[in-house]
Design a protein around this motif. Structure first.
Motif, mmCIF file in Angstrom:
data_model
loop_
_atom_site.group_PDB
_atom_site.id
_atom_site.type_symbol
_atom_site.label_atom_id
_atom_site.label_comp_id
_atom_site.label_asym_id
_atom_site.label_seq_id
_atom_site.Cartn_x
_atom_site.Cartn_y
_atom_site.Cartn_z
ATOM 1 N N TYR A 1 0.844 -1.188 0.000
ATOM 2 C CA TYR A 1 0.000 0.000 0.000
ATOM 3 C C TYR A 1 0.876 1.233 0.000
ATOM 4 C CZ TYR A 1 0.991 0.760 4.938
ATOM 5 O OH TYR A 1 1.626 1.006 6.130
ATOM 6 N N THR A 2 0.254 2.352 -0.344
ATOM 7 C CA THR A 2 0.909 3.650 -0.302
ATOM 8 C C THR A 2 -0.169 4.678 0.011
ATOM 9 O OG1 THR A 2 2.390 5.141 -1.504
ATOM 10 C CG2 THR A 2 0.630 4.114 -2.786
ATOM 11 N N TYR A 3 0.190 5.926 -0.021
ATOM 12 C CA TYR A 3 -0.775 6.999 0.173
ATOM 13 C C TYR A 3 -0.842 7.832 -1.095
ATOM 14 C CZ TYR A 3 -0.895 5.736 5.041
ATOM 15 O OH TYR A 3 -1.056 5.032 6.206
ATOM 16 N N TYR A 4 -2.059 8.193 -1.489
ATOM 17 C CA TYR A 4 -2.277 9.012 -2.672
ATOM 18 C C TYR A 4 -3.351 10.030 -2.326
ATOM 19 C CZ TYR A 4 -3.516 10.343 -7.429
ATOM 20 O OH TYR A 4 -3.779 11.051 -8.572
ATOM 21 N N GLY B 1 -3.565 11.900 0.184
ATOM 22 C CA GLY B 1 -3.895 11.851 1.597
ATOM 23 C C GLY B 1 -4.674 10.625 2.044
ATOM 24 N N ASN B 2 -4.962 9.693 1.138
ATOM 25 C CA ASN B 2 -5.714 8.481 1.474
ATOM 26 C C ASN B 2 -4.885 7.245 1.165
ATOM 27 O OD1 ASN B 2 -8.266 9.778 2.172
ATOM 28 N ND2 ASN B 2 -8.362 10.316 0.010
ATOM 29 N N ILE B 3 -5.201 6.155 1.849
ATOM 30 C CA ILE B 3 -4.494 4.906 1.603
ATOM 31 C C ILE B 3 -4.878 4.360 0.231
ATOM 32 C CG2 ILE B 3 -6.186 3.355 2.651
ATOM 33 C CD1 ILE B 3 -3.686 1.933 3.921
ATOM 34 N N LEU B 4 -3.909 3.797 -0.456
ATOM 35 C CA LEU B 4 -4.106 3.200 -1.766
ATOM 36 C C LEU B 4 -3.486 1.806 -1.715
ATOM 37 C CD1 LEU B 4 -5.000 3.569 -4.757
ATOM 38 C CD2 LEU B 4 -2.697 4.432 -5.196
ATOM 39 N N LYS B 5 -4.348 0.795 -1.671
ATOM 40 C CA LYS B 5 -3.860 -0.584 -1.625
ATOM 41 C C LYS B 5 -3.426 -1.010 -3.022
ATOM 42 C CE LYS B 5 -6.851 -1.888 2.183
ATOM 43 N NZ LYS B 5 -7.978 -2.749 2.609
ATOM 44 N N ILE B 6 -2.407 -1.860 -3.069
ATOM 45 C CA ILE B 6 -1.865 -2.354 -4.341
ATOM 46 C C ILE B 6 -1.881 -3.883 -4.293
ATOM 47 C CG2 ILE B 6 0.084 -2.295 -5.939
ATOM 48 C CD1 ILE B 6 0.970 0.294 -4.394
ATOM 49 N N PRO B 7 -3.016 -4.505 -4.671
ATOM 50 C CA PRO B 7 -3.102 -5.960 -4.618
ATOM 51 C C PRO B 7 -2.266 -6.681 -5.676
ATOM 52 C CG PRO B 7 -5.311 -4.987 -4.796
ATOM 53 C CD PRO B 7 -4.306 -3.893 -4.949
ATOM 54 N N LYS B 8 -2.004 -6.023 -6.819
ATOM 55 C CA LYS B 8 -1.228 -6.681 -7.871
ATOM 56 C C LYS B 8 -0.332 -5.670 -8.569
ATOM 57 C CE LYS B 8 -1.571 -9.664 -11.866
ATOM 58 N NZ LYS B 8 -2.431 -10.290 -12.860
ATOM 59 N N ALA B 9 0.953 -5.998 -8.644
ATOM 60 C CA ALA B 9 1.935 -5.129 -9.293
ATOM 61 C C ALA B 9 3.017 -6.009 -9.921
ATOM 62 C CB ALA B 9 2.555 -4.175 -8.280
ATOM 63 N N LEU C 1 7.801 0.078 -10.710
ATOM 64 C CA LEU C 1 6.750 -0.833 -10.295
ATOM 65 C C LEU C 1 5.482 -0.473 -11.056
ATOM 66 C CD1 LEU C 1 6.251 -3.141 -8.266
ATOM 67 C CD2 LEU C 1 5.396 -1.422 -6.686
ATOM 68 N N ALA C 2 4.960 -1.417 -11.863
ATOM 69 C CA ALA C 2 3.711 -1.212 -12.604
ATOM 70 C C ALA C 2 2.554 -1.635 -11.708
ATOM 71 C CB ALA C 2 3.709 -2.034 -13.886
ATOM 72 N N LEU C 3 1.616 -0.725 -11.475
ATOM 73 C CA LEU C 3 0.480 -0.991 -10.593
ATOM 74 C C LEU C 3 -0.665 -1.552 -11.432
ATOM 75 C CD1 LEU C 3 0.702 2.323 -8.549
ATOM 76 C CD2 LEU C 3 1.937 0.178 -8.196
ATOM 77 N N GLU C 4 -0.804 -2.865 -11.436
ATOM 78 C CA GLU C 4 -1.783 -3.532 -12.292
ATOM 79 C C GLU C 4 -3.193 -3.460 -11.720
ATOM 80 O OE1 GLU C 4 -0.392 -7.434 -13.388
ATOM 81 O OE2 GLU C 4 1.665 -6.696 -13.489
ATOM 82 N N VAL C 5 -3.324 -3.614 -10.401
ATOM 83 C CA VAL C 5 -4.619 -3.518 -9.725
ATOM 84 C C VAL C 5 -4.438 -2.622 -8.508
ATOM 85 C CG1 VAL C 5 -6.453 -4.790 -8.533
ATOM 86 C CG2 VAL C 5 -5.312 -5.819 -10.495
ATOM 87 N N LEU C 6 -5.359 -1.669 -8.327
ATOM 88 C CA LEU C 6 -5.301 -0.751 -7.185
ATOM 89 C C LEU C 6 -6.657 -0.726 -6.485
ATOM 90 C CD1 LEU C 6 -3.930 1.333 -9.770
ATOM 91 C CD2 LEU C 6 -2.768 1.688 -7.646
ATOM 92 N N GLN C 7 -6.634 -0.340 -5.216
ATOM 93 C CA GLN C 7 -7.878 -0.193 -4.467
ATOM 94 C C GLN C 7 -7.829 1.083 -3.644
ATOM 95 O OE1 GLN C 7 -8.947 -3.484 -1.966
ATOM 96 N NE2 GLN C 7 -10.898 -2.576 -1.415
ATOM 97 N N PRO C 8 -8.432 2.167 -4.165
ATOM 98 C CA PRO C 8 -8.496 3.403 -3.386
ATOM 99 C C PRO C 8 -9.360 3.199 -2.140
ATOM 100 C CG PRO C 8 -8.951 3.826 -5.708
ATOM 101 C CD PRO C 8 -8.965 2.345 -5.509
ATOM 102 N N ALA C 9 -9.122 4.011 -1.125
ATOM 103 C CA ALA C 9 -9.871 3.921 0.132
ATOM 104 C C ALA C 9 -11.372 3.959 -0.128
ATOM 105 C CB ALA C 9 -9.474 5.060 1.055
ATOM 106 N N GLY C 10 -12.096 2.994 0.427
ATOM 107 C CA GLY C 10 -13.548 2.953 0.330
ATOM 108 C C GLY C 10 -14.098 2.494 -1.005
ATOM 109 N N LYS C 11 -13.243 1.997 -1.898
ATOM 110 C CA LYS C 11 -13.698 1.555 -3.215
ATOM 111 C C LYS C 11 -13.278 0.114 -3.464
ATOM 112 C CE LYS C 11 -13.815 6.086 -5.239
ATOM 113 N NZ LYS C 11 -13.569 6.895 -6.401
ATOM 114 N N LYS C 12 -13.848 -0.479 -4.493
ATOM 115 C CA LYS C 12 -13.493 -1.840 -4.881
ATOM 116 C C LYS C 12 -12.189 -1.814 -5.681
ATOM 117 C CE LYS C 12 -18.202 -3.507 -5.069
ATOM 118 N NZ LYS C 12 -19.222 -4.183 -5.866
#
Length: 73
Positions: free
Chosen positions: A2-5, A7-15, A44-55
């Motif tokens: 994960y990282t922050y984008y 000001g919100n958390i941004l999960k990185i399930p696939k990279a 790092l190529a971010l193939e799948v991301l999950q912004p806070a509160g989203k799928k």
């Protein structure tokens, strides 16, 4: 991972790793329709991301709402 984008958390399930170095560490870009982040050794190529509160979403879909990413070769 994960990282922050914006000001919100941004999960990185696939990279995946891109061995070429085009961006400085931490710099954001777009390569082949995917968001990429510069690392100390390659990118790092971010193939799948999950912004806070989203799928989870494909990296290319994420870029439709992201305005500050630069195109790299």
């Amino acid at each position: 991972a994960y990282t922050y984008y914006e000001g919100n958390i941004l999960k990185i399930p696939k990279a995946s790793v891109i061995p070429e170095v085009t961006l400085q560490p931490g710099e954001r870009g777009i390569r082949k329709g995917l968001p990429v982040i510069g690392c100390g050794d390659g990118m790092l190529a971010l193939e799948v991301l999950q912004p806070a509160g989203k799928k989870p979403m494909a990296g290319g879909v994420f870029l439709h709402g992201a305005r500050d990413w630069i195109r790299v070769s």
